[in-house]
Scaffold this active site. Sequence first.
Site, PDB file in Angstrom:
ATOM      1  N   GLY A  88       0.784  -1.239   0.000  1.00 31.36           N
ATOM      2  CA  GLY A  88       0.000   0.000   0.000  1.00 31.36           C
ATOM      3  C   GLY A  88       0.813   1.284   0.000  1.00 31.36           C
ATOM      4  O   GLY A  88       0.465   2.245  -0.687  1.00 31.36           O
ATOM      5  N   CYS A 128      16.741   0.053   2.702  1.00 33.73           N
ATOM      6  CA  CYS A 128      16.918  -1.086   3.614  1.00 33.73           C
ATOM      7  C   CYS A 128      18.376  -1.347   3.910  1.00 33.73           C
ATOM      8  O   CYS A 128      18.711  -1.931   4.914  1.00 33.73           O
ATOM      9  CB  CYS A 128      16.299  -2.339   3.012  1.00 33.73           C
ATOM     10  SG  CYS A 128      14.726  -2.019   2.245  1.00 33.73           S
TER      11      CYS A 128
END
Length: 384
Positions: free
Chosen positions: A198, A323
Amino acid sequence: MIYLDHAATTYTDEAVLKEMLPYYSEVYGNASSLHAEGRKATAAVDQSRERVARALGCKKNEVYFTSGGTESDNWAIRGVAYAKKEKGKHIITSKIEHHAVLHTVEQLEKEGFSVTYLDVDEYGTVSPESVAAAIRPDTVLVTVMAANNEVGTLQPIKEIAQICKERGVLMHTDAVQAIGAVPINVQELGVDLLSLSGHKFYGPKGIGVLYVRSGVRLQRFMLGGAQERSMRGGTSNTPGIVGLGFAIEKAVNEMEENNAHVTALRDRFIAAVTERIPYCRLNGHPQSRLPNNANFSFQYVEGESILLSLDFEDICVSSGSACTSGSLEPSHVLLAMGMPEELAHGSIRFTFGKRNTVADVDKTVDVLQNALQRLRAMSPLFPG
Ligand SMILES: *Cc1c(COP(=O)(O)O)cnc(C)c1O
């Protein structure tokens, strides 16, 4: 603040947030409860599932809500690997996948599975021929991302899925970066499993979807209640689900308009950087790339130093992928594309979004040019 890190996450669209808010404190029933308040939540979850199915071109019962892209990737890969381990224990992926995929297959290797990591070309493209050549009798799954999150290169998913189908191998794609940027229809692509998240298309964080073609056998992921057709237990994240459904519909409806906006900004940026900043190079495919992505390598500087210089001027960008930032390992994607380590270290990703303006682009180029002049002047290697 100038935010140019939309591949890391987007803000939640105002209209999406408005749809979600009632499901926190007004319609707060558990979607699994049988009473009226529960049924209202069930209906909202159901409507969202319908919206996702329409956006992807699939059936409602092929849509599973998860906690995000990472969970969807984990589930798709482990779910197939465990369900098919009697048939074979070989998985094919590429060297440029997101860590949600790479760390999952690395774990499976420790458990006795065998994994082939496909090379990419200088643009970061996986060739369908290399997939065909890597398939073995014991191959059970091919997982190749639809669009790379660092350099934006689009992959030939339809061609790869066609090969997988002919050879009787399941195909999963991480489409987290592709949704809202390129048309994604699971029938047309021919994939068996697809992950999305999302917060990459102006929806909320902590909610995602795994599409699973009906008939595909998958080991269940989260044990618990009977949610998601008993495949993924846990109380439904109703506000998140409502937000994701509304956001994906909006993203698909506004795709052309948004792409026109971000492509114009991105191309203005690429043209200015290329013209004004020496010793730089654009990474990724020159044409077949995400409309909002520009990834540059700047020689004779560290990406982290550039990032901090831009951050000092309130400009948000990313070096490598979010990340791995904090670690000083150069990007595995750039290395797989054949880039020397020193150059990979000097790479920055700029990803544009709906709210960005021409003024944002021009300011960023000015700041970047100054920062590079200053940083390079301190470098003993810079030829001047
Ligand atoms: C962001 C991202 C993910 C992870 O999604 P989350 O919802 O943040 O867990 C996975 N794959 C790609 C390509 C991504 O860009």
